[in-house]
Design an enzyme around this catalytic site. Structure first.
Site, PDB file in Angstrom:
ATOM      1  CE  LYS A 237      -8.666 -13.937  -2.792  1.00 32.63           C
ATOM      2  NZ  LYS A 237      -9.623 -14.959  -2.488  1.00 32.63           N
TER       3      LYS A 237
ATOM      4  N   GLY B  45     -20.399 -17.637  -4.938  1.00 30.47           N
ATOM      5  CA  GLY B  45     -21.325 -17.520  -3.820  1.00 30.47           C
ATOM      6  C   GLY B  45     -20.623 -17.367  -2.479  1.00 30.47           C
TER       7      GLY B  45
ATOM      8  CG  HIS C 240     -18.306 -11.999  -3.590  1.00 36.45           C
ATOM      9  ND1 HIS C 240     -18.235 -12.745  -2.436  1.00 36.45           N
ATOM     10  CD2 HIS C 240     -17.605 -12.679  -4.530  1.00 36.45           C
ATOM     11  CE1 HIS C 240     -17.544 -13.859  -2.670  1.00 36.45           C
ATOM     12  NE2 HIS C 240     -17.141 -13.836  -3.933  1.00 36.45           N
TER      13      HIS C 240
END
Ligand code: AMP
Length: 280
Positions: A147, A22, A28
């Site tokens: 990443k 989140g 994302h």
């Protein structure tokens, strides 16, 4: 979650899973777009949002980890995500009534170094929760970010070893203008730390420059480490956790660095720990 996933499977609709914790950012969202390209308009995308306590060490930032479910849901809707799976701890870790959650998944080779060495229980939590997420969402595809290079490799190894029928892809790292890899944790940085946080990406570029400035494009690991450590020391807010050069497939460290060697580092800014990596 699993009932819905089984319905998708029966209907022949492929699921692509994007696991996250989140506080979603452009990194994302790039995974979500990559998932859409993979699964097509006929397929469905599940984004999981779950801050998994098992992957945080006792002294780590579980309680202060950024949370922003309302905005995340709006972002997922904008990006055309079909389902967001945001379970509570109770649902994830006490699903057998009256029984403890006593089963874990451990990868015991490539998870030992770097993140695994610095955060001893971390990958056990990651592999366990991702295995559970795979069982719950039954995805044909799952997308992870470069990443977290070691994490993606550990998960690929787990899926291969345990015969989990999921195709794993790794999407490139999305960066801020100054090269800092986007991360939910970046919001914890004080302005001066945020300025200096570009040192991670800068170090990777510096290593590339040093390597390719060398005759034969070969350089001794000790020499390169010394140079990069010196570079990092120029930033007074930065405290190096680890700096490693390794084979991108076996994760074995290398004595001689050549083109194709992978570099990864973790740097603290106060309590905030940032990571980055890249191919040299
Ligand atoms: P996290 O929410 O930090 O656990 O990350 C969830 C997924 O997003 C992981 O697969 C990460 O590797 C990926 N991710 C995080 N930051 C980035 C970024 N800056 N670029 C690309 N992928 C990222």
């Amino acid at each position: 979650m699993q009932k819905w996933a089984l319905e998708m499977k029966r209907a022949g609709i492929p699921v692509a899973l994007v696991p996250t914790m989140g506080a979603l950012h452009q990194g994302h969202y790039s995974l979500i777009r990559s998932a859409r390209r993979t699964v097509g308009e006929q397929g469905v995308i599940v984004v999981s949002i779950y801050i998994n306590p098992m992957q945080f060490g006792a002294c780590e930032d579980l309680t202060s980890y950024p949370r922003n479910l309302k905005e995340d849901l709006a972002g997922c809707r904008r990006e055309g995500v079909d389902l967001v799976f945001a379970p509570r701890d109770k649902a994830m870790y006490a699903n057998c009534p009256g029984q403890a959650h006593s089963t874990v998944v451990i990868e015991s080779d490539i998870s030992r170094t770097m993140e695994g060495a610095s955060r001893p229980e971390h990958f056990k939590g990651v592999t366990t929760v991702v295995c559970k997420l795979f069982m719950l969402t039954l995805p044909e595809f799952a997308v992870f970010g470069a990443k977290d290079y070691q994490q993606a490799a550990v998960i690929r190894r787990m899926a291969g070893n345990l015969n989990i029928p999921v195709k794993i892809s790794v999407a490139p790292t999305v960066r801020e203008k100054d090269g800092l890899a986007m991360s939910s944790r970046n919001i914890h940085l004080k302005p001066i730390q945020r300025q200096q946080a570009k040192v991670l990406h800068e170090s990777i570029q510096e290593a590339r420059k040093l390597l390719h400035g060398h005759q034969k494009h070969e350089i001794n690991v000790r020499q390169l480490k010394k140079n990069i450590e010196k570079h990092i020391q120029r930033y007074d807010e930065a405290r190096l956790d680890y700096l490693e050069f390794f084979d991108p497939n076996t994760f074995k460290t290398r004595n001689m660095i050549r083109t194709g060697t992978h570099m990864a580092l973790a740097v603290y800014f106060g309590k905030t720990r940032l990571i980055d990596n890249g191919r040299l």
